[in-house]
Design a protein around this motif. Sequence first.
Motif: not given
Length: 213
Positions: A25-30, A50-56
């Motif tokens: 999830a984090l990788g594809i969101a990036q 939250h981690l994804i949204e925090k990274a924009g």
Amino acid sequence: MHGNEISGKVAFITGAGSGIGRAAALGIAQQGARVALIGQNCPSVEETAHLIEKAGGAALAIRCDVANENEVQAAVACTANSYGRLDFAFNNAAKQGGVIVNTSSTAGVRGFARQASYVAAKHGVIGLSKVAALDYASDNVRVNVIAPGLSKTKIFERMTADNEHGADQFFDRIPLGRPGEANEIASTFLWLCSDAATYTTGAVFVIDGGLTI
């Protein structure tokens, strides 16, 4: 810089509260995808969001028991209604022109003594995925499987914590001498979602540090 083939698209990730699911999830969101995060543990899934949204990035946390077909259908519908499309799925359904990546394990490509039910289930994931790859190829839906070996997840931590010899007995069986990292497994999922893999379907990717050689 977001890759053009993933940026703006929508991914549906099960088990997104920890381990490989969270890493995927984090990788594809990036890479610019909007992500529907699916799991039973609400705090963990919300933490991933939250981690994804925090990274924009953009993320939607959905509580869902993937063993319940009605809940899965509702989660898919919620994703489509919220984001207007569904392009990639990690373990579950996709729409036309999409990508499905199912998770098996090394037990899906070999046998393990006294593990009949588990081995049968993991072989079944591969068999069903190959059938789905044939059934949905005309809709331009690609279906592939990743089969991870030992990786640093909460399950692995529990296994080694309960054993007096710790992790060493597991590492001795792996030619590369260590378990996989969650992001090393997730990177294969990301590649399968990209335009670099548009001619790949019905394939099984074993990611086990050489365990099944």
